[in-house]
Design a protein around this motif. Structure first.
Motif, short mmCIF file in Angstrom:
data_model
loop_
_atom_site.label_atom_id
_atom_site.label_comp_id
_atom_site.label_asym_id
_atom_site.label_seq_id
_atom_site.Cartn_x
_atom_site.Cartn_y
_atom_site.Cartn_z
N ALA A 307 -0.98 -0.68 -13.11
CA ALA A 307 0.15 -0.43 -14.00
C ALA A 307 -0.03 -1.11 -15.35
O ALA A 307 0.54 -0.67 -16.36
N TRP A 430 4.63 -0.85 -8.99
CA TRP A 430 4.19 0.02 -10.10
C TRP A 430 5.39 0.48 -10.92
O TRP A 430 5.34 0.47 -12.16
N TRP A 434 5.94 -0.36 -14.84
CA TRP A 434 6.04 0.77 -15.76
C TRP A 434 7.34 0.69 -16.55
O TRP A 434 7.36 0.98 -17.77
#
Length: 495
Positions: A307, A430, A434
């Motif tokens: 990520a 993740w 993000w």
């Protein structure tokens, strides 16, 4: 907690500490070398190392594993294994020296590649001679000595030698000198701690007995080499040296922290599991718990690296390596699957059941060859080759899962649960990282975004360890004493 469990836990702590320390050193080292050398230099080194790696597993002969796994080991056995290491290491080193020009032609590399391959061929003899001492240290469960030896040889033999040589203008040869220094120092330090006899005993019957097990380990290692390095060979030959360099640095960034976790576990678990190789119940429990812990940690780290790959590459490697960033997430997933499968292989190796591993690796190689052929035919470039690698890793993971669940039926449900929880945690991680990037990318520079992502990952990881008692991996780590007392709310379970 039994004495074996206590020693194993202490060993895990030492090897994990050494792995974390090595990763901490690797980060500034990689950043420095990425600015001292070019993608072409790293691509050339990656291609040069392919040829010695072709013979590495035969030179090593599975000798270290044979020393650890044998139920008993006499002074005569040590002399025989040393003679075997001397013979096989010398032969493999000489063979690679002679093969070097043909390897350069196969890889379509510059003439300088031949000299690099021949210099790296010396590593085969060095590692073969050092395998006995390393195996004796592991067999005696001297994990602190193993950890300190690995860390010292990596920092001094590799990092210091490579950076010093690069600053003096050695160019790509600085990587060669660092590799030689690393292998030589590790062998010397291991021998200094063990001081086994240097009198070889050329007993052909006894040597064949050692090779019955060690040879199968070598064959498995060779097949792993093919499945790992075939994409690099294809990229260097059909895409170019620069692309191979970008791939090499992306693979390092994606897999190095993950490898430190898995290698630390494998160094401790092979001796420990070998001592209980006939106790099915304890092996099943150890398998289920170790798989849950390993999968949870590795998938979490993959999510963090994947990520934040854009910010990591820009900060650590620089703008000339921007092409590596898009490869990191996929290479990281490939690495996680391969490393989790390595634990399955370690368990089977401790049981002496290495023949089945050969079949699984052959199936994986066939899948990879087919996928690589399709990718090259379609002209899909590096990304197509990465998808072929990912599919082959998924096939290998599935085969190991089916086989081990047949050996240990009671572990089927907890292992599946461990995989599912690891996948869920990686998805949550993740998504969190993000979201941090989306909030900060319009108003903050890359280093600030990366700091925010790492802070979010650290907070999520701490919460998981502190409050994730329902996660099999966290629960197993607590019960087996792998976590500090502040996180252990349950009483340890004896192994």
């Amino acid at each position: 907690m039994t004495q074996l469990t206590s020693v194993t836990v202490q060993g895990m702590r030492w090897t994990y500490l050494a792995g974390v320390a090595a990763a901490a050193v690797q980060i500034p080292y990689a950043a420095a070398m990425a600015r001292l050398l070019t993608p072409e230099d790293f691509g050339l080194m990656a291609l040069a190392y392919l040829v010695p790696r072709f013979a590495h597993h035969f030179a090593h002969g599975g000798l270290g594993s044979a020393v650890v796994q044998r139920p008993s080991l006499t002074g005569r056995d040590v002399r025989v294994i040393f003679a075997l290491a001397l013979t096989v290491g010398s032969c493999c080193s000489a063979a690679v020296w002679l093969m070097a020009p043909y390897g350069t032609d196969l890889l379509r590399g510059p003439s300088e590649l031949t000299g690099m391959i021949r210099a790296l061929a010396l590593c085969l003899l060095i590692t073969a001679l050092g395998a006995l001492a390393t195996g004796l240290l592991s067999r005696s469960m001297r994990y602190r000595a193993v950890a300190l030896t690995d860390f010292s040889s990596f920092v001094v033999g590799y990092c210091v030698v490579s950076i010093t040589s690069a600053l003096l203008g050695a160019g790509v040869w600085s990587l060669v000198y660092g590799t030689l220094g690393w292998n030589l120092l590790q062998a010397l330090l291991s021998y200094a701690l063990v001081r086994h006899t240097l009198r070889p005993l050329f007993d052909m019957r006894a040597m064949r007995e050692v090779m019955r097990f060690g040879g199968k380990v070598s064959l498995n290692g060779f097949l792993e080499y093919l499945t790992t390095d075939l994409p690099k060979l294809a990229i260097g030959r059909y895409v170019g040296v620069t692309a191979a360099g970008l791939y090499d640095r992306a693979a390092l960034l994606a897999s190095f922290p993950l490898q430190q976790v898995q290698q630390a576990a494998s160094k401790v678990l092979l001796p420990a599991l070998s001592r209980i190789q006939h106790e099915t119940g304890r092996l099943a429990a150890s398998y289920a718990d170790a798989m849950a812990v390993t999968a949870l940690v590795l998938f979490f780290l993959w999510a963090v690296i994947g990520a934040s790959s854009e910010q990591l590459v820009a900060l650590l490697l620089g703008t000339q390596w921007r092409g590596s960033a898009e490869l990191v997430p996929l290479l990281g997933l490939v690495s996680v699957l391969g490393l989790v499968a390595q634990f399955s292989g370690t368990l089977l190796e401790a049981m002496g059941a290495v023949g089945g591993k050969v079949v699984i690796h052959l199936v994986q190689l066939l899948v990879l060859l087919a996928g690589t052929s399709v990718a090259l035919f379609l002209g899909s470039g590096v990304h197509g080759l990465m998808i072929a690698v990912l599919v082959s890793q998924l096939v290998k993971q599935a085969l190991f899962y089916v086989w081990l669940n047949r050996l240990f039926p009671t572990a089927r449900r907890p292992v599946a649960q461990g995989y599912a929880q690891a996948a869920a945690l990686s998805g949550l991680t993740w998504a969190a990282l993000w979201s941090v990037q989306q909030m900060l990318e319009d108003s903050c520079p890359g280093p600030v975004i990366l700091a925010g992502q790492l802070a979010a990952a650290a907070a999520l990881g701490l919460c998981c360890v502190r409050y994730g008692a329902d996660l099999h991996g966290v629960r197993a780590a607590r019960e087996r004493g792998l976590l500090p007392a502040a996180f252990a709310r349950t009483s340890p379970r004896g192994q």
